[in-house]
Design an enzyme around this catalytic site. Structure first.
Site: not given
Ligand code: NAP
Ligand code: MG
Length: 480
Positions: A148, A150, A174, A177, A249, A283, A329, A382
């Site tokens: 999930i 943050w 998981k 972080e 999602e 989202c 961000q 986005e």
């Molecule tokens: P993200 O990297 O996709 O993070 C989401 C989750 O995936 C976190 O728990 C993250 O862990 C984990 N994760 C990251 N790399 C992974 C991998 N290789 N394998 C498995 N899990 C992994 O997103 P973000 O960098 O936090 O945010 C970047 C962008 O994503 C935002 O700007 C936004 O556009 C989008 N976003 C969308 C939503 C939504 O609700 N749909 C939510 C958040 C972000 P860690 O964070 O602990 O590294």
């Protein structure tokens, strides 16, 4: 502060890596706690505990009503601990305290809904050949993996594990972080309130370490992921290698379509809140405002007026929005605004920054741009920040084409007094949820939620999630 360790078999522990990660408060940029940096061996132990729980443990022996009772009890426990959880969520995510309190109400409601749903997923009997009796039942996948983000950890936690546990899976989560305090605290409350060993396991850590190890683990049976498009590709690739299913999602660029006949007084609070809520880090944020050209000036003037009253502050100030989650961000959002300025996009309105904001906080000023050309990045990409793009449209057909004209397809809002048109347009939207004369960014525990196109696939929330976290088994019995 909550448990900082990893939860396996109802025991909290540190990571085998011995490393810890600093956790920052977005409003100050200061470290307020640390969490374990989980790695592959921690994930191995968590998955093994979950496997034992479903196959030989007390969890696997519980019937649906017993599982439901444990989840229902958590609804009461979360409500009893609501203020502590809300304070923790506000500190960890930076959102205004009233929003965090709403999130805890929603968290309790997820437990209530899935507690009630546990014993209400029934199979069918299927008319088949003479002399045969055919039935279906929905069975747990086994061990489900949950990753999930943050932005709404308090809501995402029960939204993700609630239906999985209701169906009898054992879960390994998981969390992100950047913000995972309330999931850890709720997991702790679950252990204290009767969830048997191995039913709920938590591994904190970085996405590229703990997250990658979990999603590619050979002994998981299903993955539920909420986050970015980019990571979504990695998750689905990992699922494919193990031949397991996943729900993704992945966010959106959701349109709110305002026709000239809309009740603007009723619409205004929702139109603006849809991008302001949690600083646009939602989202389903309504980040594109599509306005009928014949009423463009009149409508945009009112939206601008309201947008200018929006105030940014710390969680304690409890204004309209707080900071974004981290410096990455913040820089990303500011980058979008810098490019908008360089592209010459007219700035229609800005939100107001409270006086005396802490220096290290990740605050960004809300901005309303328009008219935004259809080819501009702000019309497609986005931002995940408090930045809204206004685009004029000519007529109904143009509104539909424009709303559907991005790679995403999560949510759409339609504002009109013409009921037939609302239904007509709504049924053309290539999205998972359509709101008419209302907009529910993130809301609605009962409502199936998820995307079309690059917003992902599969449905969470509502009864649909109980189906996602289970598989159909058909049995055919021959008789005389
Ligand atoms: P993200 O990297 O996709 O993070 C989401 C989750 O995936 C976190 O728990 C993250 O862990 C984990 N994760 C990251 N790399 C992974 C991998 N290789 N394998 C498995 N899990 C992994 O997103 P973000 O960098 O936090 O945010 C970047 C962008 O994503 C935002 O700007 C936004 O556009 C989008 N976003 C969308 C939503 C939504 O609700 N749909 C939510 C958040 C972000 P860690 O964070 O602990 O590294
Ligand atoms: Mg944080």
């Amino acid at each position: 502060m909550t448990q900082t360790g990893i939860l396996i078999d109802n025991q909290w522990r540190g990571s085998q890596s011995g490393r810890m990660i600093d956790v920052l408060a977005p409003a100050t940029g200061q470290v307020f706690t640390r969490i374990a940096a989980g790695v592959d061996v921690d994930v191995d132990a968590a998955v093994a505990a979950a496997r034992r729980a479903v196959e030989t443990g007390a969890w696997g022996r519980m019937n649906a009503a017993e599982r439901g009772r444990l989840l229902s009890r958590m609804a009461i426990v979360v409500a009893d601990n609501a203020e502590e959880l809300a304070q923790l969520e506000a500190l960890d995510t930076g959102k205004p305290i009233k929003q965090a309190r709403n999130d805890i109400v929603a968290a309790a409601r997820y437990f209530e809904f899935y507690g009630g749903g546990a014993d209400k997923v029934h199979g069918h009997t299927v008319p088949f050949l003479n002399g045969h009796f055919a039935t279906t039942e929905r069975v747990a996948h086994g061990v489900t993996a949950h990753i999930i983000p943050w932005n709404y950890p308090a809501q995402m936690f029960p939204r993700s594990v609630g239906p999985a546990l209701a169906m009898g899976n054992a879960v390994v989560m998981k969390p992100a972080e950047d913000a995972c305090q309330t999931p850890l605290r709720m997991a702790e409350l679950m252990v204290e309130n009767g969830f048997p060993e191995g039913a709920i396991n938590m591994v904190t850590g970085y996405g590229h370490e703990a997250g990658a190890a979990l999603s590619s683990h050979p002994d998981i049976d299903f993955i539920s992921f909420i986050g970015s498009n980019q990571t979504g590709v990695q998750i689905q690739t990992a699922a494919a290698r193990n031949h397991i299913g996943c729900t993704l999602e992945l966010g959106g660029k959701s349109a709110q379509i305002v026709f000239a006949d809309a009740d603007l007084d009723a619409a205004l609070p929702s139109l603006v809140n849809a991008i302001v809520q949690h600083a646009g880090q939602t989202c389903s944020a309504g980040s594109r405002l599509l306005v009928e050209r014949s009423a463009y000036e009149r409508i945009v003037e009112r939206v601008a007026e309201r947008f200018s009253t929006v105030r940014v502050g710390t969680p304690e100030m409890d204004l309209d929005l707080g900071p974004v989650v981290n410096s990455k961000q913040r820089d990303r959002v500011i980058g979008f605004c810098d490019r908008a300025a360089a592209d010459g996009l007219p700035l229609i309105a800005e939100g107001r920054m409270a006086a005396d904001l802490p220096e290290g906080g990740f605050f960004v000023q809300p901005k309303l741009y328009g008219p935004v050309p259809r080819t501009n990045s702000l019309a497609h990409d986005e931002v995940f920040g408090p930045v809204m793009a206004v685009l004029p449209f000519e007529d109904e057909a143009d509104a539909i084409a424009l709303a559907n004209g991005t790679a995403y397809g999560l949510v759409a809002g339609i504002w009109t007094r013409d009921g037939s048109r609302a239904v007509r347009v709504g049924r053309k939207m290539q999205v998972g949820q359509v709101f008419v004369n209302c907009y529910g960014a993130g809301g609605g525990i009962e409502l199936p939620f998820g995307g079309m196109k690059k917003s992902g696939h599969g449905r969470e929330k509502g009864f649909e999630a109980l189906y996602e976290f289970s598989a159909v088994r058909t049995m055919v019995i021959k008789h005389d």
